[in-house]
Design a protein around this motif. Structure first.
Motif, PDB file in Angstrom:
ATOM      1  N   MET A   1       0.854  -1.190   0.000  1.00  0.00           N
ATOM      2  CA  MET A   1       0.000   0.000   0.000  1.00  0.00           C
ATOM      3  C   MET A   1       0.894   1.245   0.000  1.00  0.00           C
ATOM      4  SD  MET A   1      -2.860   1.176   2.810  1.00  0.00           S
ATOM      5  CE  MET A   1      -3.847  -0.281   2.470  1.00  0.00           C
ATOM      6  N   THR A   2       0.571   2.194  -0.894  1.00  0.00           N
ATOM      7  CA  THR A   2       1.370   3.413  -0.976  1.00  0.00           C
ATOM      8  C   THR A   2       1.006   4.366   0.157  1.00  0.00           C
ATOM      9  OG1 THR A   2      -0.280   4.414  -2.438  1.00  0.00           O
ATOM     10  CG2 THR A   2       1.540   3.211  -3.476  1.00  0.00           C
ATOM     11  N   ASP A   3       1.955   5.199   0.551  1.00  0.00           N
ATOM     12  CA  ASP A   3       1.708   6.194   1.588  1.00  0.00           C
ATOM     13  C   ASP A   3       0.752   7.263   1.052  1.00  0.00           C
ATOM     14  OD1 ASP A   3       3.390   4.928   3.355  1.00  0.00           O
ATOM     15  OD2 ASP A   3       5.149   6.084   2.733  1.00  0.00           O
ATOM     16  N   PRO A   4      -0.045   7.873   1.945  1.00  0.00           N
ATOM     17  CA  PRO A   4      -0.925   8.959   1.508  1.00  0.00           C
ATOM     18  C   PRO A   4      -0.111  10.111   0.932  1.00  0.00           C
ATOM     19  CG  PRO A   4      -1.494   8.213   3.723  1.00  0.00           C
ATOM     20  CD  PRO A   4      -0.191   7.566   3.373  1.00  0.00           C
ATOM     21  N   ALA A   5      -0.702  10.816  -0.018  1.00  0.00           N
ATOM     22  CA  ALA A   5      -0.053  11.987  -0.590  1.00  0.00           C
ATOM     23  C   ALA A   5       0.105  13.051   0.494  1.00  0.00           C
ATOM     24  CB  ALA A   5      -0.904  12.533  -1.733  1.00  0.00           C
ATOM     25  N   PRO A   6       1.054  13.960   0.342  1.00  0.00           N
ATOM     26  CA  PRO A   6       1.275  14.998   1.357  1.00  0.00           C
ATOM     27  C   PRO A   6       0.004  15.776   1.701  1.00  0.00           C
ATOM     28  CG  PRO A   6       3.099  14.970  -0.176  1.00  0.00           C
ATOM     29  CD  PRO A   6       2.087  14.018  -0.720  1.00  0.00           C
ATOM     30  N   LEU A   7      -0.786  16.107   0.685  1.00  0.00           N
ATOM     31  CA  LEU A   7      -2.007  16.867   0.962  1.00  0.00           C
ATOM     32  C   LEU A   7      -2.961  16.061   1.828  1.00  0.00           C
ATOM     33  CD1 LEU A   7      -3.689  19.413   0.533  1.00  0.00           C
ATOM     34  CD2 LEU A   7      -4.574  18.379  -1.573  1.00  0.00           C
ATOM     35  N   ASP A   8      -3.103  14.761   1.547  1.00  0.00           N
ATOM     36  CA  ASP A   8      -3.989  13.916   2.347  1.00  0.00           C
ATOM     37  C   ASP A   8      -3.464  13.782   3.781  1.00  0.00           C
ATOM     38  OD1 ASP A   8      -5.746  13.481   0.254  1.00  0.00           O
ATOM     39  OD2 ASP A   8      -4.639  11.735  -0.478  1.00  0.00           O
ATOM     40  N   ARG A   9      -2.162  13.669   3.936  1.00  0.00           N
ATOM     41  CA  ARG A   9      -1.577  13.603   5.287  1.00  0.00           C
ATOM     42  C   ARG A   9      -1.847  14.895   6.051  1.00  0.00           C
ATOM     43  NH1 ARG A   9       4.527  12.365   5.160  1.00  0.00           N
ATOM     44  NH2 ARG A   9       4.151  12.333   7.415  1.00  0.00           N
ATOM     45  N   PHE A  10      -1.765  16.017   5.345  1.00  0.00           N
ATOM     46  CA  PHE A  10      -2.025  17.307   5.994  1.00  0.00           C
ATOM     47  C   PHE A  10      -3.486  17.416   6.419  1.00  0.00           C
ATOM     48  CE2 PHE A  10      -2.741  21.977   5.843  1.00  0.00           C
ATOM     49  CZ  PHE A  10      -1.853  22.329   6.858  1.00  0.00           C
ATOM     50  N   ARG A  11      -4.377  16.943   5.566  1.00  0.00           N
ATOM     51  CA  ARG A  11      -5.804  16.948   5.924  1.00  0.00           C
ATOM     52  C   ARG A  11      -6.059  16.072   7.151  1.00  0.00           C
ATOM     53  NH1 ARG A  11      -7.839  16.391  -0.283  1.00  0.00           N
ATOM     54  NH2 ARG A  11      -8.783  18.456  -0.542  1.00  0.00           N
ATOM     55  N   ILE A  12      -5.454  14.913   7.185  1.00  0.00           N
ATOM     56  CA  ILE A  12      -5.631  14.005   8.329  1.00  0.00           C
ATOM     57  C   ILE A  12      -5.131  14.666   9.605  1.00  0.00           C
ATOM     58  CG2 ILE A  12      -4.866  11.814   9.324  1.00  0.00           C
ATOM     59  CD1 ILE A  12      -4.812  10.727   6.410  1.00  0.00           C
ATOM     60  N   ALA A  47       5.791  16.689   3.371  1.00  0.00           N
ATOM     61  CA  ALA A  47       6.433  17.417   2.285  1.00  0.00           C
ATOM     62  C   ALA A  47       5.402  18.169   1.439  1.00  0.00           C
ATOM     63  CB  ALA A  47       7.239  16.455   1.416  1.00  0.00           C
ATOM     64  N   LEU A  48       4.688  19.082   2.079  1.00  0.00           N
ATOM     65  CA  LEU A  48       3.663  19.871   1.399  1.00  0.00           C
ATOM     66  C   LEU A  48       4.340  21.052   0.692  1.00  0.00           C
ATOM     67  CD1 LEU A  48       0.466  19.842   1.365  1.00  0.00           C
ATOM     68  CD2 LEU A  48       0.599  21.644   3.101  1.00  0.00           C
ATOM     69  N   ASP A  49       3.809  21.457  -0.454  1.00  0.00           N
ATOM     70  CA  ASP A  49       4.328  22.673  -1.081  1.00  0.00           C
ATOM     71  C   ASP A  49       3.170  23.586  -1.463  1.00  0.00           C
ATOM     72  OD1 ASP A  49       3.354  22.062  -3.760  1.00  0.00           O
ATOM     73  OD2 ASP A  49       5.040  20.676  -3.964  1.00  0.00           O
ATOM     74  N   ALA A  50       3.506  24.823  -1.836  1.00  0.00           N
ATOM     75  CA  ALA A  50       2.480  25.830  -2.128  1.00  0.00           C
ATOM     76  C   ALA A  50       1.553  25.388  -3.253  1.00  0.00           C
ATOM     77  CB  ALA A  50       3.140  27.158  -2.458  1.00  0.00           C
ATOM     78  N   GLY A  51       2.074  24.624  -4.205  1.00  0.00           N
ATOM     79  CA  GLY A  51       1.237  24.154  -5.302  1.00  0.00           C
ATOM     80  C   GLY A  51       0.109  23.253  -4.838  1.00  0.00           C
ATOM     81  N   ASP A  52       0.346  22.475  -3.763  1.00  0.00           N
ATOM     82  CA  ASP A  52      -0.713  21.618  -3.225  1.00  0.00           C
ATOM     83  C   ASP A  52      -1.892  22.441  -2.721  1.00  0.00           C
ATOM     84  OD1 ASP A  52       0.690  19.193  -3.636  1.00  0.00           O
ATOM     85  OD2 ASP A  52       1.835  19.512  -1.787  1.00  0.00           O
TER      86      ASP A  52
END
Length: 391
Positions: A1-12, A47-52
Motif C-alpha cells: 500500500m502506498t503512503d498517503p499523498a502529502p495533501l492527504d496527510r495534511f488533511r488528516i 512534504a507539502l508545497d504551495a502548489g498543493d
C-alpha cells in the motif's frame, strides 16, 4: 500500500486536532494561510508545497468546489465551531450534511446564506470538506439538542426580517434566518416516508446543530412555506413559542409581483409542495394568491395547538416590544429598547433606507386575485390577531 499523498496527510493532521482547525479557520485566503500551512506541515515531516494548496486559494465565485466529493467523511458531528451549511447528495445517491467552520463568528442577523458565503471563503473549509451522512447526523445528535427560544413563521413580505433583526440586536440574542440546511431537513422530514419519531429527531438535530454555538437566547426565523409544517415543529418543540406574521394580502401580492420570491415561483419550487397542480398554468398573481392562501390557512389551522401569536405587519415595529418580546418570554426594558431602536428605524432588507409602511399602487388584477383567493384567510387571521394560545 502506498503512503498517503502529502495533501492527504495534511488533511488528516488537521481533521484530528480541533485546536489546529480553529487556528487555521482564522486565516482567509492569502499568503498567511500558505505560510502557516507549510510551517505546520514541515514540523510534522509532511512534504507539502504551495502548489498543493493553490486549488483552495483560487477564486471560485460560483462555489463550484462544493460539487466535488468531500475530502473527509465523519460519522460524528465535528466540534462546535462547525455548523451545517447544506444537505448534499453523494455520487451513490446517499444524503449527507456538509459542515463549515465559522471561525468563531456568529451567523449574524442577516440571512444565513450571507454568513455561509463568508465562512466558505476561508480556505480551511475548502481544504477539509467535512461531511456526515444523514443517518449518522440524526442518530449521533447530542442527547438533548439545543431547542430555540422562539420560532418566527410568516406569510412572506410581512416584516419577518425586520422582527428578526430587531430581536438579534438585543444583547445575548442570536438569530438563524432562513437557513438552507434547515429548509432541506424540513422538506425531508415533512414529505419523506419516515416514522413520526424520525421526523422529529431530524428536525431537532438540525435546529440544534444550527444553534449549538449560541449561549443566550436563540431565535429561528423560518421560510414562509414552513408554516405548512407547523404541526411537525409543534411536535418537535412543544414548549417553544411561535409567531406568525401576516399582512393585507393585496400588499403581499403587489410586492411579489414587483420582485418574485423563490418560494412563489413554480419554475423554481414545484407547485405540488402546496398541493397545487400545474402551477405554471396560472397567471402569476393568481398562483401567488393560491400559495399564500395555503400558507395562511396552515397557520390558522394551528391556532388552537398552543404557543402561537398572530401579528399584523401594520403594527410593526411597535409590536416587537409590545407583544412579541413578552410572547417569547423576554421582559422589555430600556436597554433592550435602545438596542432595537436603530434597527426599527431602517428598512430590514435595505438598511440604508428608513423603515416605512409603504403601500404602492396596487394593480386591479392583483387586488382581484387577493379578494378572490385570500379574503377568507385574511379575515380568519384578523380574527385571531394578537391572541396568544396557551402552551
Amino acid at each position: 500500500m502506498t503512503d498517503p499523498a502529502p495533501l492527504d496527510r495534511f488533511r488528516i493532521l488537521l481533521a484530528g486536532d480541533e485546536a489546529l482547525q480553529d487556528e487555521f479557520a482564522a486565516h482567509e485566503a492569502g499568503p498567511a494561510f500558505v505560510e502557516a500551512a507549510l510551517a505546520l506541515a514541515g514540523r510534522h515531516g509532511i512534504a507539502l508545497d504551495a502548489g498543493d494548496l493553490a486549488p483552495f486559494m483560487a477564486s471560485d465565485p460560483l462555489g463550484l468546489w462544493r460539487l466535488d466529493p468531500p475530502a473527509l467523511r465523519s460519522v460524528s458531528w465535528p466540534s462546535r465551531e462547525w455548523l451545517p451549511f447544506q444537505i448534499a447528495a453523494s455520487r451513490d445517491g446517499s444524503l449527507g450534511i456538509d459542515w463549515a467552520h465559522f471561525a468563531g463568528a456568529a451567523p449574524g442577523p442577516s440571512f444565513f446564506a450571507n454568513a455561509v458565503r463568508r465562512a466558505l471563503a476561508r480556505p480551511l473549509n475548502r481544504l477539509l470538506r467535512c461531511r456526515t451522512g444523514l443517518d449518522d447526523f440524526i442518530d449521533r445528535a447530542p442527547g438533548d439538542p439545543r431547542a430555540p427560544d422562539g420560532l418566527i413563521f410568516h406569510m412572506s413580505r410581512c416584516g419577518s426580517t425586520l422582527v428578526g433583526r430587531m430581536l438579534a440586536a438585543m444583547p445575548g440574542t442570536s438569530l438563524v434566518s432562513e437557513a438552507a440546511p434547515l429548509d432541506g431537513i424540513v422538506h425531508l422530514a415533512w414529505r419523506a416516508d419516515w416514522p413520526e419519531a424520525r421526523r422529529i429527531a431530524a428536525l431537532r438535530a438540525m435546529v440544534g446543530a444550527l444553534g449549538r454555538r449560541h449561549a443566550g437566547r436563540y431565535i429561528v426565523k423560518l421560510n414562509a412555506w414552513h408554516a405548512l409544517a407547523l404541526p411537525l415543529f409543534r411536535a418537535a418543540f412543544p414548549d417553544v413559542p411561535w409567531l406568525f406574521l401576516y399582512r393585507d394580502p393585496a400588499e403581499i401580492l403587489a410586492s411579489q409581483m414587483a420582485e418574485r420570491g423563490t418560494e412563489l415561483t413554480p419554475e423554481l419550487v414545484p407547485s405540488r409542495l402546496y398541493g397545487i397542480e400545474n402551477g405554471t398554468d396560472y397567471p402569476a398573481e393568481v398562483y401567488c394568491a393560491l400559495v399564500l392562501e395555503r400558507i395562511g390557512a396552515a397557520a390558522l389551522a394551528q391556532r388552537e395547538a398552543g404557543g402561537g401569536l398572530f401579528v399584523d405587519h401594520a403594527e410593526l415595529p411597535g409590536a416587537v416590544a409590545g407583544a412579541i418580546l413578552p410572547h417569547f418570554g423576554i421582559v422589555p426594558d430600556e436597554a433592550k429598547g435602545a438596542a432595537m431602536a436603530p434597527i426599527a428605524g431602517r428598512d430590514a432588507k435595505h438598511p440604508a433606507r428608513p423603515f416605512t409602511l409603504r403601500t404602492a399602487a396596487i394593480d386591479p388584477k392583483v387586488r382581484a386575485a387577493a379578494d378572490a383567493h385570500l379574503a377568507a384567510t385574511h379575515a380568519g387571521l384578523k380574527a385571531v390577531h394578537g391572541r396568544q394560545s396557551l402552551l
